[in-house]
Design an enzyme around this catalytic site. Structure first.
Site, PDB file in Angstrom:
ATOM      1  N   ILE A 161       0.867  -1.176   0.000  1.00 43.49           N
ATOM      2  CA  ILE A 161       0.000   0.000   0.000  1.00 43.49           C
ATOM      3  C   ILE A 161       0.905   1.228   0.000  1.00 43.49           C
ATOM      4  O   ILE A 161       2.074   1.147   0.393  1.00 43.49           O
ATOM      5  CB  ILE A 161      -0.978   0.028   1.199  1.00 43.49           C
ATOM      6  CG1 ILE A 161      -0.230  -0.058   2.532  1.00 43.49           C
ATOM      7  CG2 ILE A 161      -1.994  -1.084   1.083  1.00 43.49           C
ATOM      8  CD1 ILE A 161      -1.164   0.005   3.739  1.00 43.49           C
ATOM      9  N   ASP A 162       0.380   2.355  -0.447  1.00 42.02           N
ATOM     10  CA  ASP A 162       1.182   3.564  -0.602  1.00 42.02           C
ATOM     11  C   ASP A 162       1.729   4.069   0.736  1.00 42.02           C
ATOM     12  O   ASP A 162       1.164   3.788   1.801  1.00 42.02           O
ATOM     13  CB  ASP A 162       0.351   4.675  -1.237  1.00 42.02           C
ATOM     14  CG  ASP A 162      -0.133   4.305  -2.629  1.00 42.02           C
ATOM     15  OD1 ASP A 162       0.534   3.501  -3.291  1.00 42.02           O
ATOM     16  OD2 ASP A 162      -1.188   4.824  -3.035  1.00 42.02           O
ATOM     17  N   LYS A 163       2.787   4.840   0.647  1.00 32.95           N
ATOM     18  CA  LYS A 163       3.431   5.419   1.832  1.00 32.95           C
ATOM     19  C   LYS A 163       2.421   6.128   2.733  1.00 32.95           C
ATOM     20  O   LYS A 163       2.398   5.911   3.948  1.00 32.95           O
ATOM     21  CB  LYS A 163       4.518   6.406   1.399  1.00 32.95           C
ATOM     22  CG  LYS A 163       5.119   7.205   2.541  1.00 32.95           C
ATOM     23  CD  LYS A 163       6.075   8.275   2.033  1.00 32.95           C
ATOM     24  CE  LYS A 163       6.583   9.150   3.174  1.00 32.95           C
ATOM     25  NZ  LYS A 163       7.483  10.229   2.696  1.00 32.95           N
ATOM     26  N   ARG A 264      -7.154   5.830  -5.784  1.00 32.23           N
ATOM     27  CA  ARG A 264      -6.877   7.250  -5.972  1.00 32.23           C
ATOM     28  C   ARG A 264      -7.129   7.669  -7.419  1.00 32.23           C
ATOM     29  O   ARG A 264      -7.739   8.713  -7.691  1.00 32.23           O
ATOM     30  CB  ARG A 264      -5.439   7.547  -5.562  1.00 32.23           C
ATOM     31  CG  ARG A 264      -5.159   7.189  -4.106  1.00 32.23           C
ATOM     32  CD  ARG A 264      -3.676   7.163  -3.793  1.00 32.23           C
ATOM     33  NE  ARG A 264      -3.093   8.495  -3.839  1.00 32.23           N
ATOM     34  CZ  ARG A 264      -1.786   8.715  -3.730  1.00 32.23           C
ATOM     35  NH1 ARG A 264      -0.946   7.705  -3.580  1.00 32.23           N
ATOM     36  NH2 ARG A 264      -1.320   9.951  -3.772  1.00 32.23           N
TER      37      ARG A 264
END
Length: 356
Positions: A161-163, A264
């Protein structure tokens, strides 16, 4: 344990390279089902941090080869082609250094772990983030993490998953668990639920977003949706509006696929970028009044949640050894809750004004 070099700086100074020795930085075997596509466009999608100019320079310098031979940018890649990027400078030493980083472990057994990742933590070492990542902490906590296939070394990682996205990750502790879980991700049988705050309220309370996702030709750091399906990879997101606050809403997303920045990119494509998502334009006021008090309210809420409003809330899958379905759920983090409460309060104020 070594990781492949980051792509950002591998095509940096081809003209000034003064070594006769070449080092292989990337080797990519084209999938069997790959459609004909120019090699420069193919590599732009595979090497996300490389600009078009750097890639074209590399091709001109004969640093990009197909099946061992120099290629032209116009060459159409074919199934099972082997594409390599070779440069004068050797790949940097990228050993993963074990670091004693606190991990929020919500479950652990002999085969797997469930980690609740905080926002701000990078999952995997890469360009500009060689330390302080989840993997650095995992290598410290577990000495013998398995790696994935095709030479892509991702200790214990089955997905990412993204930062600046918080939430649940499953970590494989054995090669068997990694293969077993990876198959479920590939088959789209993993149950994944995300909560997000988005700008506006979708016209349909429930819906499905279908559209290929690939890197934008205008900005390589951004993923774009290609509805015609002629570029990128297939992506499907199911969403449901849970609460409406007039100018924002809380939604639940279930992923059928797992593409980079899928929620997103899909929500922006739908016209409802995630709240405070700077990459996709959600860090500006997109809905609501232009009064000073409203602007102050939004800015204060941005300050409470200084990242995109996205949380990986639950994961469900078949356990590798018990063969039973297991389900894990996490609480929303405090910054997400704080922003959510402010929008709830503001939504109530708006409703009272309308009713009065």
């Amino acid at each position: 344990m070594q990781l492949p070099d980051a792509p950002e700086d591998e095509i940096e100074d081809l003209a000034s390279a003064d070594s006769d020795e070449l080092y292989e930085h990337h080797r990519i075997q084209v999938d069997k089902g790959q459609a004909l596509l120019r090699v420069d466009k193919f590599l732009m999608d595979r090497l996300p941090n490389v600009t078009r100019n750097k890639l074209q320079d590399a091709i001109k310098a004969e640093s990009v080869r197909v099946n061992g031979k120099p290629t032209k940018a116009s060459y159409k890649v074919k199934p099972l082609d082997v594409i390599t990027v070779t440069l004068a400078n050797p790949p940097r030493d990228t050993d993963v250094v074990p670091e004693n980083i606190p991990l929020n472990i919500v479950y652990e057994d002999e085969e797997l772990m469930m980690i609740n990742k905080p926002a701000g933590m990078v999952v995997h070492p890469a360009y500009n983030n060689w330390s302080g990542t989840l993997v650095n902490g995992l290598v410290y906590y577990l000495q013998n993490l398995p790696t994935s296939r095709n030479g892509d070394i991702r200790p214990g990682l089955v997905h990412r998953i993204d930062k600046d996205t918080s939430g649940l990750l499953v970590i494989a502790k054995s090669e068997f668990a990694m293969t077993y879980l990876a198959k479920q991700f590939f088959d789209h049988t993993i149950e994944r639920t995300y909560y997000a705050i988005v700008w506006g309220v979708p016209a349909q309370a429930k819906g499905t977003i279908v559209g290929h996702i690939g890197r934008s030709v205008k900005d390589r750091k951004v993923m774009a949706v290609y509805p015609e399906g002629d570029f990128g990879k297939p992506a499907v997101t199911h969403y449901q509006v849970l609460e409406s606050f007039t100018y924002c809403s809380l939604i639940k997303c279930n992923l059928e696929t797992g593409r980079t920045h899928q929620i997103r990119a899909h929500m922006k494509y739908l016209g409802h970028p995630l709240f405070n998502d700077a990459t996709y334009g959600g860090d500006k006021i997109l809905k609501g009044q232009q009064t000073g008090s409203y602007k102050a309210f939004v800015q204060n809420t941005f300050d409470l949640l200084p990242r995109q409003a996205l949380h990986a809330k639950s994961l469900g899958f078949i356990h590798p050894t018990t063969q039973q379905f297991v389900f894990f759920e996490s609480e929303l983090p405090s910054d997400f809750v704080a922003a959510l409460e402010r929008w709830r309060q503001y939504g109530e104020v708006l409703q009272n004004r309308i009713q009065s």
